[in-house]
Design a protein around this motif. Structure first.
Motif, PDB file in Angstrom:
ATOM      1  N   GLN A  62      -8.389   0.042   0.821  1.00  8.63           N
ATOM      2  CA  GLN A  62      -8.327  -1.353   1.267  1.00  8.63           C
ATOM      3  C   GLN A  62      -9.652  -2.067   0.989  1.00  8.63           C
ATOM      4  OE1 GLN A  62      -8.512  -1.835   5.548  1.00  8.63           O
ATOM      5  NE2 GLN A  62      -6.692  -3.144   5.525  1.00  8.63           N
TER       6      GLN A  62
ATOM      7  N   VAL B  54      -4.140   0.409  -2.429  1.00 12.34           N
ATOM      8  CA  VAL B  54      -3.821  -0.863  -1.768  1.00 12.34           C
ATOM      9  C   VAL B  54      -3.841  -1.940  -2.845  1.00 12.34           C
ATOM     10  CG1 VAL B  54      -4.657  -2.608  -0.129  1.00 12.34           C
ATOM     11  CG2 VAL B  54      -4.767  -0.180   0.484  1.00 12.34           C
TER      12      VAL B  54
ATOM     13  N   TYR C   2       0.848  -1.184   0.000  1.00 12.74           N
ATOM     14  CA  TYR C   2       0.000   0.000   0.000  1.00 12.74           C
ATOM     15  C   TYR C   2       0.883   1.233   0.000  1.00 12.74           C
ATOM     16  CZ  TYR C   2       1.142   0.559   4.916  1.00 12.74           C
ATOM     17  OH  TYR C   2       1.833   0.747   6.080  1.00 12.74           O
TER      18      TYR C   2
END
Ligand code: AMP
Ligand code: GLY
Length: 416
Positions: free
Chosen positions: A389, A326, A229
Motif C-alpha cells: 500500500q 495494491v 488489492y
C-alpha cells in the motif's frame, strides 16, 4: 511467440507487462489497445471478430487473450476456434454466465449454488408482487451487459418498483433491461475470486478486493473500480475451500452438463454472509482493476494461460509469489460523470517494486496524455499489505496530471 490481447484498459496492459517480464521474446498485438500499449507492442484497432481472426491467421498469431467481455459476448472464441486459432476465453454460450443475469441465476438455482433469493421476469406486475414481499433494501438488475451500471440498490419498495418499471420499459438500459432480476439484499463483505479454467480443471488465484465506489470510505457513485488489492486476508482457507467445493466445482460440472464447458477466467463476485459465500455475479474475464494486482503475483502467467487454453491445467503447477499487491486507480477530473479535457501526464520516477498499468491514455506527438476516465493504475508490491500500500501511494505521488483524482484508502479493509 506472437500474442494478441483484446481490450484497451490497464487490465490488458498488465497482462502484457506480466507476460513480458517472464519472457522477453514475446511480440504483442493489441486491439484496440491504448497510447501506452504501443510501447509494449503494436495497436491494430480491428473490432469485428472475423476481422481479428483473419488478421491472426495472416500474421501467424500464436495465442489470443481476450481481456474485455464485449468480444466474448460477440462469440470471438467460437470464431477463432472455427479458424483453428488458439484463444483464451469462454465460448459465446459459456459467456452467458456474464452476459445474461437471468441465465446465471437460473443456472445457480438448478445446480444448488448459493445466491440471493430472486425472481427473473419481464412482467412489471410480477416484479411488483415479488418486491412487496421483500424487506428493503431491494436489488434490481438489468439482465444484459450494462458496463457495470445495471444494478440498482433500492432503499424503499417504491424505489424498487420505479427502478423495475424504468428497466422494463427500456428507459434505463434499452434492450439490456427488458428482462430483469429482482433479488434480496445480502449484507456482508465482498470478494473477487478468480479461477482460471480449462473446462474440467481450474487454478484458483489469490482472492482480491475491488473498491467500486468513487470516494474514500466507499462513498459516492459506483465506478468501474477505483483500486484493488490481493491477496485478501478476509478469504481464509476454510472459506476458499467452500468456494471451491460449493461454487467452482459445481459451476464447471454444471456448465459441462449444459453443453457449454467453461474455459477462461471465471470471475466470481462473492458476498460473504456469516462466513458463507453467496454468488452475486459471474464475470467471464479478469476484473479491472483486480487483474492489475493479480498479474504481479503470478510467477508463470504464460504457462497458466497456455495450459488453460490447451486443456492441461491438471498437469501443471502454478506458482504464486509470497507477496502482496495494491493498485490505486488515478482517474480524470470528471470521472465517472463526463469526459475530461485531455492533459499531459508527467512522471517523476518509478520507485522500486512499483509500476504503472496504463488505461485511458493517448500519445500526442510523443507526449503521454491522460485521455479517458480511468487513466492509469499505480501498483505497489510488498512483503505485506502495508508495504504494498505504501509503495502504491509513493508512486501515486510521483504521477501528475491536471485534475487527477484517486482514493486514499485502497486496502483499508485489511490495512486501515
Ligand atoms: P453485480 O454487477 O451483480 O455484481 O452488482 C454490482 C454490485 O452491486 C455488487 O458488487 C454489489 O456491491 C452490489 N450487489 C449486487 N447484488 C447484490 C445483493 N443481492 N445484495 C447486496 N449487494 C448487491
Ligand atoms: N472490477 C470489476 C469488474 O471488472 O467488473
Amino acid at each position: 511467440m506472437k500474442i494478441m490481447i483484446l481490450g484497451s484498459g490497464a487490465r490488458e496492459y498488465s497482462i502484457a507487462l506480466a507476460l513480458k517480464k517472464v519472457n522477453e521474446n514475446l511480440k504483442f498485438y493489441f486491439s484496440p489497445g491504448n497510447g501506452a500499449t504501443q510501447n509494449l507492442g503494436i495497436n491494430i484497432n480491428l473490432k469485428k471478430p472475423l476481422e481479428l481472426a483473419k488478421y491472426a491467421k495472416e500474421n501467424e498469431i500464436d495465442l489470443c487473450i481476450v481481456g474485455s467481455e464485449n468480444f466474448l459476448a460477440e462469440g470471438i472464441v467460437d470464431i477463432f476456434k472455427q479458424h483453428n486459432l488458439s484463444i483464451f476465453g469462454p465460448s459465446k454460450a459459456a459467456a452467458m454466465l456474464e452476459t445474461s443475469k437471468s441465465f446465471m441465476k437460473n443456472f445457480l438455482q438448478k445446480y444448488n449454488i448459493k445466491t440471493a433469493k430472486f425472481l427473473n421476469t419481464n412482467n412489471l406486475e410480477k416484479a411488483k408482487e415479488f418486491i412487496l414481499n421483500l424487506t428493503p433494501p431491494i436489488v434490481v438488475k438489468a439482465d444484459g451487459l450494462c458496463a457495470g451500471k445495471g444494478v440498482i440498490i433500492a432503499q424503499t419498495h417504491n424505489q424498487a418498483v420505479e427502478a423495475a418499471s424504468k428497466m422494463l420499459s427500456g428507459e434505463s438500459f434499452g434492450d439490456a433491461g427488458k428482462f430483469i432480476v429482482v433479488e434480496e439484499f445480502l449484507d456482508g463483505f465482498e470478494l473477487s475470486i478468480f479461477a482460471v479454467c480449462d473446462g474440467d480443471d481450474f487454478v484458483l488465484l489469490p482472492a482480491a478486493q475491488d473498491h467500486k465506489k468513487l470516494l474514500d470510505q466507499d462513498k459516492g457513485p459506483n465506478t468501474g473500480g477505483m483500486g484493488a488489492y490481493a491477496p485478501s486476508s478476509l478469504a481464509n482457507e476454510t472459506l476458499l475451500e467452500k468456494i471451491k467445493k460449493d461454487i467452482i466445482i459445481p459451476t464447471l460440472s454444471g456448465m459441462k452438463k449444459e453443453g457449454s464447458e467453461f474455459s477462461g477466467v471465471l470471475f466470481i463476485g462473492i458476498m460473504v454472509v456469516n462466513q458463507e459465500p453467496y454468488v452475486l455475479e459471474f464475470n467471464v474475464r479478469f476484473g479491472d482493476p483486480e487483474c492489475e494486482v493479480l498479474m504481479p503475483l503470478i510467477e508463470n502467467p504464460l504457462e497458466l494461460i497456455l495450459a488453460a487454453t490447451q486443456k492441461r491445467l491438471k498437469n501443471i503447477k502454478i506458482n504464486i509469489k509470497r507477496a502482496y499487491a495494491v493498485g490505486v486507480v488515478c482517474a480524470s477530473e470528471n470521472y465517472p460523470y463526463k469526459s475530461s479535457e485531455k492533459t499531459e501526464i508527467s512522471i517523476k520516477n518509478i520507485p522500486e517494486n512499483t509500476h504503472i498499468s496504463y488505461a485511458g491514455v493517448s500519445l500526442d506527438n510523443g507526449k503521454l496524455m491522460a485521455d479517458g476516465g480511468r487513466v492509469l493504475v499505480c501498483v505497489g508490491v510488498g512483503k505485506d499489505i502495508k508495504e504494498a500500500q505504501k509503495k502504491a501511494y509513493e508512486l501515486c505521488e510521483n504521477v501528475q496530471f491536471k485534475g487527477k483524482q484517486f482514493r486514499k484508502d485502497i486496502a483499508y479493509q485489511v490495512a486501515p
